[in-house]
Design an enzyme around this catalytic site. Structure first.
Site, PDB file in Angstrom:
ATOM      1  N   ASP A 260       0.844  -1.205   0.000  1.00 43.27           N
ATOM      2  CA  ASP A 260       0.000   0.000   0.000  1.00 43.27           C
ATOM      3  C   ASP A 260       0.874   1.248   0.000  1.00 43.27           C
ATOM      4  OD1 ASP A 260      -2.056  -1.779   0.517  1.00 43.27           O
ATOM      5  OD2 ASP A 260      -2.080  -1.341   2.671  1.00 43.27           O
TER       6      ASP A 260
HETATM    7  N1  URA Z   1      -1.160  -5.892   4.016  1.00 42.30           N
HETATM    8  C1  URA Z   1      -1.637  -4.636   3.991  1.00 42.30           C
HETATM    9  O1  URA Z   1      -2.645  -4.345   4.617  1.00 42.30           O
HETATM   10  N2  URA Z   1      -0.956  -3.716   3.308  1.00 42.30           N
HETATM   11  C2  URA Z   1       0.182  -3.965   2.642  1.00 42.30           C
HETATM   12  O2  URA Z   1       0.777  -3.068   2.027  1.00 42.30           O
HETATM   13  C3  URA Z   1       0.655  -5.276   2.675  1.00 42.30           C
HETATM   14  C4  URA Z   1      -0.032  -6.228   3.369  1.00 42.30           C
END
Ligand code: URA
Length: 249
Positions: free
Chosen positions: A113
């Site tokens: 993310d």
């Molecule tokens: N899980 C999440 O919530 N975000 C990420 O970036 C990776 C795994």
């Protein structure tokens, strides 16, 4: 031993982002391309594309980039995205500009993310990409989560149960391991890569992830001297670590 494939110099360098075929022909004419110290003034010439080419070929006085099978470990910083859809600066902007013109293109292996930091792999090797993200391989991802509220105590059993359901999904999550570091900090090992998985797992327990960092992929970790935004090219030994057992949390 199989013979190395051959390629025209202009075609090869243009696929590696060094410019158009015409630009490469011009560069060759003025002596900007050397192989084993010899100026290659005719860019239409065919050469053997061997793995040692970067050690033998120079472009404008610098070693040629890796030819194929490039694997990059990026320490992803906060606020950069892995997808054009998300808006904002892209993780690809951290790489040399010509690498963004390569064909086959360099892609991220899975995604993090915008607000997640840590280990992100990128490659032009489609087969490797699929091996790493394939659910059959169970490559473990280890995340460090900082939480808004203290853990309640039931999370580890729930995450390990293999029956936990995320909202809007119809298949339970594979068992995941939780190691509590402090009331508001934990390491979580997951083998899947569902959308916002770690944030949604904690959200399902009534908590909120304030900061998330991926520390490991399999047995590979972010090197301590690699600052956020920095990257390094991985060799065969590092790549093999991805498929090695992760030390249990
Ligand atoms: N899980 C999440 O919530 N975000 C990420 O970036 C990776 C795994």
């Amino acid at each position: 031993m199989a013979k190395a494939p051959t390629s025209r110099i202009d075609k090869l360098l243009s696929s590696m982002g060094y410019g158009s075929r015409m630009e490469i022909a011009r560069l060759a004419k003025v002596g900007g391309i050397t192989l084993d110290g010899v100026e290659m003034t005719d860019a239409s010439q065919r050469i053997a594309v061997t793995p040692d080419l970067p050690a033998r070929m120079q472009i404008d006085g610098s070693a040629l980039d890796p030819v194929q099978g490039m694997v990059i470990l990026l320490h992803k910083p906060l606020g950069m995205t892995c997808s054009h859809k998300d808006g904002g600066p892209l993780v690809y902007d951290l790489l040399p500009a010509r690498w963004r013109r390569r064909d086959p293109a360099i892609s991220t292996i899975g995604r993090l993310d915008k607000q997640t930091t840590g280990l992100l792999l990128m490659t032009d090797d489609g087969a490797l990409l699929h091996r790493v993200i394939s659910p059959k391989r169970h490559v473990t991802k280890t995340y460090r989560a900082h939480l808004a509220r203290p853990l309640s105590g039931g999370e580890a059993a729930l995450f390990a149960s293999g029956t936990m359901m995320l909202e809007g999904e119809d298949k339970p999550l594979a068992p995941a391991k939780l190691q509590v570091i402090s009331p508001t900090e934990a390491l979580l090992q997951v083998t899947e890569g569902r959308y916002h998985q770690v944030r949604r797992m904690f959200a399902a327990t009534g908590n909120h992830v304030e900061a998330l960092h991926r520390e490991r992929l399999g047995g590979l970790h972010v090197p301590g001297d690699l600052a956020p935004g920095q990257w390094k090219l991985l060799g065969a030994d590092d790549i093999a670590l991805i498929f090695k057992e992760t030390p249990a949390v």
